[in-house]
Design an enzyme around this catalytic site. Structure first.
Site, PDB file in Angstrom:
ATOM      1  N   GLU A   1     105.485  37.646  45.796  1.00 18.14           N
ATOM      2  CA  GLU A   1     104.629  38.344  44.819  1.00 18.14           C
ATOM      3  C   GLU A   1     104.612  39.854  44.963  1.00 18.14           C
ATOM      4  O   GLU A   1     103.632  40.506  44.614  1.00 18.14           O
ATOM      5  CB  GLU A   1     103.203  37.800  44.889  1.00 18.14           C
ATOM      6  CG  GLU A   1     103.107  36.352  44.466  1.00 18.14           C
ATOM      7  CD  GLU A   1     101.675  35.883  44.273  1.00 18.14           C
ATOM      8  OE1 GLU A   1     100.770  36.481  44.847  1.00 18.14           O
ATOM      9  OE2 GLU A   1     101.491  34.909  43.518  1.00 18.14           O
TER      10      GLU A   1
ATOM     11  N   GLU B   1     104.501  28.345  42.189  1.00 23.81           N
ATOM     12  CA  GLU B   1     103.089  28.096  42.489  1.00 23.81           C
ATOM     13  C   GLU B   1     102.347  27.874  41.186  1.00 23.81           C
ATOM     14  O   GLU B   1     102.701  28.471  40.156  1.00 23.81           O
ATOM     15  CB  GLU B   1     102.424  29.285  43.228  1.00 23.81           C
ATOM     16  CG  GLU B   1     102.927  29.518  44.641  1.00 23.81           C
ATOM     17  CD  GLU B   1     102.202  30.667  45.346  1.00 23.81           C
ATOM     18  OE1 GLU B   1     101.012  30.885  45.048  1.00 23.81           O
ATOM     19  OE2 GLU B   1     102.834  31.329  46.184  1.00 23.81           O
TER      20      GLU B   1
HETATM   21  C1  GAL Z   1      99.320  33.265  45.237  1.00 26.92           C
HETATM   22  C2  GAL Z   1      99.904  33.504  46.626  1.00 26.92           C
HETATM   23  C3  GAL Z   1      99.493  32.429  47.591  1.00 26.92           C
HETATM   24  C4  GAL Z   1      98.043  32.129  47.471  1.00 26.92           C
HETATM   25  C5  GAL Z   1      97.765  31.720  46.081  1.00 26.92           C
HETATM   26  C6  GAL Z   1      96.350  31.280  45.853  1.00 26.92           C
HETATM   27  O1  GAL Z   1      99.224  34.438  44.532  1.00 26.92           O
HETATM   28  O2  GAL Z   1     101.290  33.568  46.549  1.00 26.92           O
HETATM   29  O3  GAL Z   1      99.837  32.810  48.896  1.00 26.92           O
HETATM   30  O4  GAL Z   1      97.304  33.270  47.819  1.00 26.92           O
HETATM   31  O5  GAL Z   1      98.019  32.815  45.227  1.00 26.92           O
HETATM   32  O6  GAL Z   1      96.257  30.700  44.600  1.00 26.92           O
END
Ligand code: GAL
Length: 747
Positions: free
Chosen positions: A388, A461
């Site tokens: 990110e 994610e």
């Molecule tokens: C994303 C990140 C993860 C975690 C997640 C929580 O932005 O890559 O490590 O923080 O959010 O939803």
């Protein structure tokens, strides 16, 4: 010939470090410890993240007994699988190496500093602070990095010329007649530059030799070998992860060595039409995994690492895992190889890119990660961006170029959360947190990339912070949590461009104060920190074939008044059955089919019991009697599974189980125990939270508190072995109930 032994026993540890420590030891300041070790055991939550950060000192004496197998002229090497975060290794007071980064291995040749007769002192100074010169630090990260020598250490005795690493690449992998190319990287510790001969053997999993070839060269070279015309070799697939082995035997006038590694025949390709495994379209379904545990942080040993891989694949039905946000233990990756779980592995990082020195370290991380794991068939993609992070053209050109040069057989990805980011990788890997309940599920890839054409695309994610859900949260929230997971998966299955979706995340994890629920936990998992399932875990489990495991999981506590306004409808039943039968009290049995209107694309859609199948009024109203529920699941017309809910659940039994009933006394091993309270029909009682008194006798200890409370009807704990043989008897006692006992045999 090399001798490699574990050097995990007989270490000394102290909090803090003073310069004289490198060459002496005041025993009263030290505790004896066994590796893997964490610098500080922590409570489950509400601790401060600086509690485990600081300077620490480990010492070990290398005795003549440790070195008794050493042959004349042999080098003595220490191999560290990982030390968090910065380590200096001294021998008899002399600094041998300093190593930055807590996730990758390093080796040190300590020969020159050893005294021949007598005892040698190894000192490892560990700095576990979040040093801004080392990735992932410099900004604020949403995870904790627990300090210590938290993976194995090996003592390796080798001749002056040895094999440092091998790289195995399969050729014509999908053809009937296959090939293999092997490179052996030699280490010529004394710059002897001598003639060597290396025998390369191809072995099957039973160690039967299938082919061999001899290559001559010099000790400062990389030697190449080729096997061709290989027939009747099997592919590595998730269903049958068949592994082969390359064994290299080196001989020269001064040295002999043997080095082997395993590999598999498989192709993995991300395309604009999705992901292809062995030439066949394959949808990636999985979750992100951290490598943390309650109390012990990272220091759990290999059995627990392997167990996580088994849970993901066999219990929760996934085919993919992302090692967010760093390379994870070799034991975990090897287990993924053995069981056919696909892996997206990435370098350490989180949103922040540091200065030039920091970036150099990230480049080293790319190299160390790839050189450690390039033979693992489970790995299908290298993550070469800082998770990110913003675009950083020059930096990411370098990480991509290096990854492609080191390993031309795998594509690169780089996880981002911004749209229209510069696309330097082979696969556009996107954290897509667009869905907030009543809007689109995932973004359109073309919108995300802003490119004029499709590119290989993977969702890395989703959900996470958009819908934190505790295992003991109220039913409506759990229902919505499961629905979101299922809907996003359904959307992913429908979109031919999207290679797969990897959810955030496997289990709840301890984190910094700026994230999570204020108690230093992010409740983003489909399981809790003990890997005990939330309802959402069954969304993934239902992807399993019913032949492997019939799944019938109603998302309910089955009570009249749990939900707002009362009632249990709509009732989501996660299942892989063809249809289910539903019976409320002694009312008529109703057959209900999976909800293909809402979930047209899932391999197995859930059943949604709502007004389409039953008039909620038939369940009666507030103030009227509430009845029991019976659900039966059918496959090919046959009942394969049944579940019941009592209308009046009462605590009936305490269940105590362990993940393992046999452990090894050779290593420090960890196994999870689970204590659950169940009612008269065997269901977990989500709001029964009595105190449990745990005790053990025998060669083990309870990790964490001995007095705990069930939470959401169950709780986990851990038993750690103490290196002796015997029976560990674990007792769990809840007042008013027969105490439960299990025996874990340590051999
Ligand atoms: C994303 C990140 C993860 C975690 C997640 C929580 O932005 O890559 O490590 O923080 O959010 O939803």
């Amino acid at each position: 010939m090399r001798q490699s032994t574990l050097l995990n026993k007989a270490w000394w540890f102290k909090v803090g470090f003073d310069v004289p420590d490198v060459d002496s030891m005041q025993e009263e300041n030290y505790n004896s410890v066994t590796l893997p070790h964490t610098v500080r055991e922590l409570p489950l939550n509400y601790f401060h993240e600086t509690d485990y950060q600081g300077l620490f000192c480990y010492q070990r004496l290398l005795t003549s007994k440790d070195l008794r197998e050493r042959k004349a002229g042999q080098r003595v090497m220490l191999d560290f699988e990982a030390v968090m975060t910065y380590a200096e290794v001294y021998i008899n007071g002399q600094l041998m190496i300093s190593h930055k980064g807590g996730f990758t291995p390093f080796s040190v040749d300590i020969t020159s500093a050893l005294v021949d007769q007598g005892i040698n002192r190894i000192t490892v100074v560990v700095d576990s602070t979040e040093r801004p010169d080392i990735p992932p630090f410099g900004g604020q990260i949403d995870y904790l990095t627990y300090g210590g020598i938290y993976r194995d250490v090996h003592l390796r005795l080798v001749d002056p010329v040895s094999i440092k690493n091998i790289k195995i690449e399969t050729q014509q992998t999908l053809a009937r007649v296959k090939g293999v190319r092997v490179q052996a990287m030699l280490q010529d510790s004394l710059h002897l530059d001598e003639v060597v001969a290396v025998k390369f053997e191809l072995l099957d999993n039973e160690n039967t030799m299938l082919a061999e070839t001899l290559v001559n060269g010099y000790s400062n070279q990389i030697l190449d070998a080729e096997f061709s015309n290989l027939i009747d070799l099997q592919l590595w697939t998730p269903e049958q992860p068949v592994m082969y082995q390359i064994r290299c035997t080196l001989a020269s006038s001064t040295s002999n060595d043997i080095y082997s590694d395993r590999f598999g025949f498989r192709t993995a390709e991300f395309t604009t039409e999705g992901f292809f495994l062995n030439g066949k379209k394959f949808k990636l379904v999985g979750v992100n995994r951290h490598q943390s545990w309650p109390y012990l942080g990272y220091a759990v040993g290999n059995r627990a690492q392997r167990h996580d891989a088994d849970l993901l694949k066999f219990e929760y039905g996934m085919n993919t895992v992302r090692t967010s946000h760093y390379p994870q233990s070799k034991a975990f990756i090897q287990r993924c190889d053995e069981i056919g779980l696909l892996v997206f592995e990435e370098i350490p990082g989180w949103q922040h890119i540091g200065d030039a020195e920091w970036q150099e370290q990230a480049i080293v991380d790319v190299q160390d990660m790839i050189e450690r794991d390039w033979n693992s068939p489970s790995i299908i993609l290298w993550g070469v961006r800082i998770n990110e992070s913003p675009d950083s053209s020059a930096f990411y050109r370098r990480t991509n170029e290096l990854a492609r040069r080191l390993d031309p057989t795998r594509q690169t990805g780089g996880v981002r959360c911004i749209e229209s980011s510069e696309f330097l990788e082979d696969v556009y890997t996107m954290n897509d947190f667009i869905h907030s309940g009543d809007n689109i599920l995932l973004r359109d890839p073309m919108t995300v990339t802003s490119l004029a054409h499709q590119v290989p695309y993977l969702v890395t994610e989703y959900i996470g912070h958009m819908y934190p859900t505790k295992r003991f949260d109220q039913e409506e929230r759990q229902h919505e949590h499961v629905m979101r997971h299922l809907k996003i998966l359904d959307h992913m299955f429908a979109d031919p461009v999207i290679s797969g979706a990897i959810g955030w995340c496997f289990f709840d994890y301890n984190t910094h104060k700026d994230f999570g629920s204020g108690d230093r936990i992010c409740y983003h998992g489909i399981t809790d920190m003990f890997r005990l399932p939330k309802h959402a875990a069954y969304a993934y489990q239902s992807m399993l074939s019913p032949a492997v495991k019939p799944v019938l999981h109603p998302v309910t506590v089955w009570a009249r008044g749990e939900r707002s306004i009362s009632g249990a409808m709509p009732l989501l039943v996660v299942t892989n059955c063809d249809y289910i039968e539903f019976q409320y009290g002694d009312q008529q049995v109703r057959r209900v089919y999976p909800d293909r209107d809402t979930f047209p694309n899932l391999p197995h859609a859930p059943v949604l019991l709502d007004q389409r199948s039953i008039d909620p009024a038939e369940l009666g109203e507030w103030g009227l009697a509430w009845a029991s529920l019976s659900l039966r699941g059918f496959v090919n017309g046959k009942q394969v599974v049944e579940t019941q809910f009592a209308a009046d659940p009462v605590p009936t039994q305490v269940l105590l189980t362990a993940d393992d009933y046999e452990l090894s006394a050779e290593h420090k091993e960890l196994t999870r125990i689970t204590i659950a309270g169940v009612d008269q029909v065997g269901n977990i009682m989500p709001y029964w939270n009595p105190v449990v008194n745990l005790s053990v006798t025998g060669p083990g200890r309870i990790v964490g508190p001995k007095q705990i409370a069930l939470n959401g009807g169950m709780i986990g704990s851990y038993i750690e072995t103490s290196l002796s043989v015997g029976d560990i008897v674990v007792t769990a006692a809840i007042e008013g109930f027969a105490q439960q006992q299990i025996i874990i045999e340590v051999r």
